[in-house]
Design a protein around this motif. Structure first.
Motif, short mmCIF file in Angstrom:
data_model
loop_
_atom_site.label_atom_id
_atom_site.label_comp_id
_atom_site.label_asym_id
_atom_site.label_seq_id
_atom_site.Cartn_x
_atom_site.Cartn_y
_atom_site.Cartn_z
N ILE A 35 0.68 -1.19 0.17
CA ILE A 35 0.14 0.13 0.00
C ILE A 35 0.92 1.41 -0.09
CG2 ILE A 35 -1.94 -0.99 1.06
CD1 ILE A 35 -1.13 0.16 3.67
N SER A 36 0.36 2.09 -0.56
CA SER A 36 0.93 3.56 -0.58
C SER A 36 -0.05 4.70 -0.41
CB SER A 36 2.02 3.78 -1.78
OG SER A 36 1.10 3.45 -2.78
N LYS A 37 0.47 5.94 -0.17
CA LYS A 37 -0.54 7.01 0.17
C LYS A 37 -1.25 7.23 -1.24
CE LYS A 37 0.41 8.56 4.61
NZ LYS A 37 0.83 9.54 5.52
N THR A 38 -2.27 7.68 -1.24
CA THR A 38 -2.75 8.00 -2.56
C THR A 38 -2.42 9.51 -2.92
OG1 THR A 38 -4.74 6.76 -2.11
CG2 THR A 38 -4.97 8.28 -4.23
N ILE A 39 -1.71 9.82 -4.03
CA ILE A 39 -1.10 10.93 -4.59
C ILE A 39 -2.17 11.80 -5.43
CG2 ILE A 39 0.60 12.33 -5.71
CD1 ILE A 39 1.78 10.18 -3.77
N THR A 40 -2.61 12.80 -4.95
CA THR A 40 -3.59 13.72 -5.62
C THR A 40 -3.17 14.97 -5.72
OG1 THR A 40 -4.36 14.37 -3.46
CG2 THR A 40 -5.70 12.58 -4.21
N ASN A 41 -3.73 15.79 -6.36
CA ASN A 41 -3.34 17.01 -6.78
C ASN A 41 -3.06 17.90 -5.73
OD1 ASN A 41 -3.20 16.75 -9.41
ND2 ASN A 41 -5.11 17.53 -10.02
N GLY A 101 3.20 16.97 -3.87
CA GLY A 101 4.73 17.92 -3.24
C GLY A 101 4.84 17.90 -1.85
N LYS A 102 3.82 17.23 -1.11
CA LYS A 102 4.00 17.38 0.32
C LYS A 102 4.78 15.94 0.63
CE LYS A 102 -0.20 19.93 1.19
NZ LYS A 102 -1.58 19.92 1.73
N ASP A 103 4.88 15.67 2.08
CA ASP A 103 5.46 14.46 2.45
C ASP A 103 4.45 13.44 2.37
OD1 ASP A 103 6.69 12.61 3.45
OD2 ASP A 103 7.05 13.15 5.56
N ASN A 104 4.45 12.53 1.40
CA ASN A 104 3.44 11.36 1.59
C ASN A 104 4.27 10.22 2.08
OD1 ASN A 104 1.12 12.83 0.56
ND2 ASN A 104 2.03 13.07 -1.23
N THR A 105 5.14 10.07 2.83
CA THR A 105 5.85 8.81 3.27
C THR A 105 4.94 8.57 4.65
OG1 THR A 105 7.46 10.12 4.65
CG2 THR A 105 7.90 9.14 2.56
N PHE A 106 4.95 7.26 5.03
CA PHE A 106 4.31 6.80 6.15
C PHE A 106 5.03 7.18 7.42
CE2 PHE A 106 2.62 4.08 2.88
CZ PHE A 106 1.51 3.87 3.34
N THR A 107 4.48 7.69 8.37
CA THR A 107 4.90 8.11 9.51
C THR A 107 4.96 6.85 10.69
OG1 THR A 107 2.84 8.69 10.50
CG2 THR A 107 4.25 10.62 9.27
N ALA A 108 5.61 7.19 11.65
CA ALA A 108 5.70 6.00 12.71
C ALA A 108 4.10 5.91 13.27
CB ALA A 108 6.71 6.40 13.90
N SER A 109 3.81 6.96 13.43
CA SER A 109 2.24 6.79 14.09
C SER A 109 1.36 5.97 12.79
CB SER A 109 1.55 8.17 14.41
OG SER A 109 1.30 8.83 13.36
N HIS A 158 11.67 6.87 6.01
CA HIS A 158 10.71 7.60 5.49
C HIS A 158 10.20 6.40 4.37
CE1 HIS A 158 11.25 11.03 7.48
NE2 HIS A 158 12.60 11.01 7.01
N ALA A 159 9.16 5.63 4.63
CA ALA A 159 8.61 4.80 3.85
C ALA A 159 7.55 5.17 2.94
CB ALA A 159 8.50 3.36 4.47
N SER A 160 7.77 5.14 1.68
CA SER A 160 6.52 5.52 1.02
C SER A 160 5.63 4.50 0.43
CB SER A 160 6.85 6.40 -0.35
OG SER A 160 7.74 5.39 -1.37
N ARG A 161 6.15 3.32 0.85
CA ARG A 161 5.39 1.92 0.21
C ARG A 161 5.57 1.15 1.62
NH1 ARG A 161 6.17 -1.95 -4.52
NH2 ARG A 161 8.44 -1.33 -4.51
#
Lengths: 396, 214
Positions: free
Chosen positions: A65-71, A75-83, A229-232
């Motif tokens: 899974i990854s965070k959905t990139i939208t408009n 450009g923001k940080d879309n990596t998974f945080t520890a929480s 900083h995992a994006s996946r």
């Protein structure tokens, strides 16, 4: 002449009105066949799709899974945080979470003299137990110049598609392990070359995986940065089609590759169809047994006087009930053995189908099918015996 | 089985004034193995009921019928079947044959249950009673007198300690009656069995019977 049921059979079994009897036999045959075939097919589908499904390991599904990139969030940080990771771990539908950690330094790969090829690369690492193919050589210690790599088989396929156009040789999964790759790692804190060695191909994870120990060491060595900083993220779940899981992921705006869980969907649809067929089979069996019990009651009612006289003469009620019930043992046996043979034939025909990899299936029917057949035989005999006993009691 | 005891047996349907003079109703009568008992009573006085009470077919009576010391009202149908296979045999007044079976089959059905005689005995007895030519004929095609003889032979096929006879000769002429009686005596002697014989009047050619009036 010893005491045998044959002598008294004509006093009990009348051949009139046997239509319901034959209809009962026919229904029972169809019902048993439906049930046994659907059970075998359920097992076949289970085994076939499990074998074809690289995400699966035992009873677990591994999906990325990854965070959905939208408009809006571009450009923001879309990596998974520890929480984020902790929240995922706490989901009852998720049995394990592993982030894919990527390199922060620059990696450039060249394939040496054999293949004139050089490109910027990304490397990733993940917990070993999330990887489908981990050879014992997939380890790295500081000082070791050879870095083992697990390569995505999808990437290999992609490479083989564009290689001829670029004048590069195509590679088989076997030859790829002999290709010498030089990894040029560089960052503000230094540069160093390593020898990359592809030790396995992964069907599950689309990446170039290196041991976690190498990733941690090199991120620190070249960037002095070991933050994650995992994006996946890979999650381990019992059922990738669980609606609760899917709705949770959607709620969190996590993107899940639907194509990846297609197998599970096909499997669950096929298994639902086969299960429905099995349930239908059970219904037909129940109806057939009911029909047959009507026939039995009618028959006993017709021979009531004869049965009563036999009991008066000293015939044992238990012996009579058992003997009458036993009359149908050969019929039931024929029906069930016949259904087993037909199931075996259908199973063998199924194995001949072009899309079926017969190597994954056994020629012999699954043990659950045998068990069901034995259970059905005992059930029919038991129902028969208790029905005859009950009817005899009404005569006494 | 050594004895059958009738302890104060009275049918539920009989009025008191009808049983006061009886030597059986409301009395205690014991029949031992080897004894011959002749129960004499006019029709409608309960002969068949008594025979059915003893054989366990009916339970509409007060008092008790005991096989040795067991009250037969307490016997299950399963244990009753064992008594009927080798302790007690019966010739019904209404014969109770399988009409669609041959004479031989009717007798054989009883014989195989607990064979006292070999199969050849059927032909021998049929010959003695003059129905050997009927053996392969359907029972329903036989006259009532012939059917009575079938029922007699059938009852003699098994081991027994007590033989119940309910007007077994009603449709037999004197000569056939005598032949049948002799056969029954012989068979009872072989087994040292008791005979409980119910009929309308005392028969002249009976031997040493204890006669009781119902």
């Amino acid at each position: 002449m010893p005491l045998s049921y044959k002598n008294i059979e004509p006093l009990i079994i009348s051949e009139n009105n046997s239509f319901s009897k034959w209809l009962g036999y026919f229904g029972l045959g169809i019902g048993v066949l439906l049930l046994l075939v659907s059970m075998q097919m359920f097992v076949n589908i289970q085994q076939l799709l499990q074998e074809n499904n690289p995400r699966k390991s035992g009873e677990y599904d591994f999906i990325s899974i990854s965070k959905t990139i939208t408009n809006a969030n571009m450009g923001k940080d879309n990596t998974f945080t520890a929480s984020d990771l902790t929240a995922l771990k706490n989901q009852p539908t998720i049995q394990g979470v592993a982030p894919l950690i990527s390199n922060k330094f620059r990696v450039r790969a060249t394939a040496g003299d054999i293949i004139p090829f050089s490109t910027d690369l990304f490397l990733e690492s993940i917990d070993n137990n999330f990887i489908d193919t981990v050879p014992p050589t997939f380890t790295w210690q500081p000082g070791q110049m050879v870095v083992p790599i697990i390569f995505s088989s999808d990437f290999l396929e992609m490479y083989n598609v564009f290689a001829p156009a670029q004048g590069l040789p195509q590679l088989s999964p076997k030859t790829i392990s002999s290709v010498n790759i030089i990894l040029e790692c560089s960052g503000p804190y230094g540069t160093q070359n390593f020898k990359g060695n592809i030790v396995a191909l992964s069907d599950r994870i689309n990446s170039l995986l290196v041991p976690k120990s190498f990733m941690n060491w090199s991120n620190f060595r070249f960037m002095q940065d070991t933050s994650v900083h995992a994006s996946r993220v890979y999650i381990k779940t019992k059922d990738a089609n669980d609606p609760k899981l899917i709705s949770y992921l959607e709620q969190q705006n996590y993107h899940l590759n639907k194509e990846k869980i297609k197998f599970s969907r096909i499997k669950s649809i096929l298994q639902n169809i086969v299960s429905a067929l099995g349930v239908f089979g059970i219904l037909v069996i129940a109806l057939a047994l009911m029909l047959f019990s009507f026939y039995l009651q009618l028959m006993i009612a017709k021979s009531k006087d004869n049965l009563r006289l036999l009991l008066t003469l000293g015939y044992s009620p238990n012996w009579l009930a058992k003997s009458v019930a036993k009359t149908w043992l050969p019929v039931y046996l024929t029906i069930i053995v016949g259904a087993l043979i037909l199931t075996e034939i259908l199973h063998l025909l199924f194995m001949q189908l072009s899309f079926v990899n017969a190597a994954h299936l056994s020629f012999v029917l699954n043990w659950s099918v045998w068990l069901t057949a034995i259970f059905l035989l005992s059930l029919t005999l038991f129902i028969n015996l208790s029905l005859v006993k009950k009817e005899l009691k009404t005569i006494l | 089985m050594m004895q059958i005891e009738l302890r104060k047996v009275t049918p539920d349907y009989i009025e008191k004034e009808n049983w006061e003079a009886s030597q059986i109703w409301e009395k205690t009568v014991t029949i031992h193995k080897g004894e011959h008992l002749h129960i004499v009573a006019p029709s409608g006085s309960g002969k068949t009921s008594l025979i059915h009470f003893i054989y366990g077919l009916r339970k509409d009576y007060s008092g008790s019928v005991l096989y040795d010391n067991t009250d037969i009202k307490k016997l299950s149908t399963e244990s009753f079947s064992v008594f009927r296979q080798n302790k007690i045999s019966i010739i019904f007044q209404d014969l109770r044959l399988f009409e669609d079976q041959t004479v031989k089959e009717n007798i054989e059905i009883k014989r195989i249950l607990d064979p006292y005689h070999k199969p050849e005995a059927i032909t021998e007895m049929a010959k003695r009673l003059g129905i050997e030519k009927k053996l392969n004929q359907l029972a329903k095609k036989c006259s009532y007198g012939e059917q009575q003889r079938i029922a007699i032979i059938r009852a003699l096929m098994q081991p027994f300690d007590f033989l119940l006879l309910d007007e077994p000769y009603s449709h037999l002429d004197d000569e056939n009656r005598k032949k049948a009686m002799e056969l029954i005596y012989e068979e009872c002697e072989k087994r040292n069995a008791a005979m409980i014989f119910a009929d309308l009047k005392a028969l002249d050619f009976l031997k040493n019977e204890k006669i009781i009036y119902l």
